[in-house]
Design an enzyme around this catalytic site. Structure first.
Site: not given
Ligand code: GAL
Length: 391
Positions: A147, A217
């Site tokens: 990520d 998200d």
């Molecule tokens: C976001 C991601 C989510 C989750 C989250 C965790 O950036 O898109 O799916 O993983 O971080 O902090």
């Protein structure tokens, strides 16, 4: 000299399998499983992951094809004196956890990112890529979601007015982890999460992405789920065996989505050949939710071996018709109604390159017989009629 030739031959022999380790032999169909984030977010513990693995088996999810049990953000602890990442107190023994999940005939995933910190401000892999990949492999992980998060800061600092350089930095960061994963020799599904920036579908596969997020998200609301799902029109050409567009994890069974909204969500993701990563509490799953997640005819559309993502055929006001080609010449056709009232929807077979077809209504589990020219159904509000057509 002979030694050199032997070494070259050996390299040539093993190169293809190494190159493939992060590509089409893995995720030949879109990955299916569960991920901790949508429900547990930062609260996820070892116990929750074990419970998810147990429930995956007892609920019939495993039999339906769900295999990966994925830990998302917030498992990370401090690095030791040698820089090795350790899990925090919520995960007392990662090796024991992966052994437990494997003992159920399942696989297990982990999460990190190229920045110093993850989105939830836990340790990222910056400067420790090879070491972290080795740790994941030693622990027994089969899947990594990577990520972007705080790496955006690095991009902004080092290339404030140079978008091309910033993009290159991002690509290099994902390539670095690809190399590190390959070097472990363990097949590890590589999941990019950088929210679809810079048309990742165009370059992600060449950097070993088995799947790449295409959007920001999801959340368990009608508006967000449909905004994301229907925005995938036009991306079908980028998906195929080993490399998939990822419109984010499922919210089926979460929030206040109705039965019809959950069915639409599951149908749309299946039409998109999307990874099916459930995000609900599997250990407390009502039968209606299990029935949606495990509907084998819907899953067969998602997992069809041809690996062709479906796409939009038409959109008129709140009514959308999407089609997906399946192995052996069948077609899946979805009649979506995004309106607040039920609507009659007609699909003309000529729009699908067909004159007539045998049809099956999948959610009704009903054969409709041979249909000529077109088919009209009343589609519930926020709902779908999902058909499988056979010539
Ligand atoms: C976001 C991601 C989510 C989750 C989250 C965790 O950036 O898109 O799916 O993983 O971080 O902090």
């Amino acid at each position: 000299m002979l030694k050199v030739i032997r070494a070259l031959l050996l390299t040539a022999l093993f190169m293809p399998s190494l190159l493939l380790a992060q590509s089409s032999t893995l995720a030949a169909t879109p990955p299916m499983g569960w991920n901790s984030w949508n429900l547990f977010a930062g609260r996820v513990t070892d116990k929750d992951v074990r419970a998810a693995a147990d429930a995956m088996v007892s609920s019939g999810m495993k039999d339906a094809g769900y295999i990966y049990v994925n830990i998302d953000d917030t498992w990370q602890g401090e690095r030791d004196a040698q820089g090795n990442i350790q899990a925090n107190s919520k995960f007392p023994d990662m090796k024991a956890l992966t052994d437990y999940v494997h003992s159920k005939g399942l696989k297990i995933g982990i999460y990190s990112g190229p920045g110093a910190q993850t989105c939830a401000h836990y340790a990222g892999s910056l400067g420790h890529e090879a070491q972290d990949a080795k740790t994941y492999a030693d622990w027994g992980f089969d899947y990594l979601k990577y990520d972007l998060c705080s790496f955006r800061k690095n991009m902004m600092e080092e290339a404030p007015n140079d978008p091309a350089k910033a993009t290159q930095m991002m690509k290099d960061a994902y390539a670095k982890m690809q190399k590190a994963l390959l070097a472990t020799g363990r097949p590890i599904v590589y999941s990019f999460c950088q929210y679809g920036w810079d048309a990742v579908w165009e370059w992600g596969p060449s950097l070993g992405a088995n799947l790449w997020r295409t959007t920001g998200d999801i959340n368990p609301t009608w508006d967000r789920m449909t905004l994301i799902g229907f925005s995938q029109a036009g991306l079908s050409k980028y998906a195929g065996p080993g490399h998939w567009n990822d419109p984010d994890m499922l919210e089926v069974g979460n929030g206040k989505l109705t039965l019809d909204e959950n069915r639409l969500h599951m149908s749309l993701w299946a039409m998109l050949a999307a990874p099916l990563l459930a995000g609900n509490d599997l250990s407390k799953m009502p039968p209606e939710t299990a029935a949606i997640l495990t509907n084998h005819e819907v899953i067969a559309i998602d997992q069809d071996e041809l690996g062709k993502q479906g796409d939009r055929v038409s959109a008129v006001g709140p009514v959308e018709i999407w089609a997906k080609s399946l192995k052996g010449g069948d077609k899946a056709v979805a009649l979506f109604n995004r309106d607040d009232t039920p609507l009659p929807v007609t699909v003309k077979f000529s729009d699908l390159g067909l004159k007539s077809a045998k049809a099956r209504d999948i959610w009704q589990a009903k054969d409709l017989g041979k249909l000529d020219g077109s088919y009209t159904a009343t589609v519930p509000r926020h709902g779908v009629v999902l058909l499988r057509l056979t010539k």
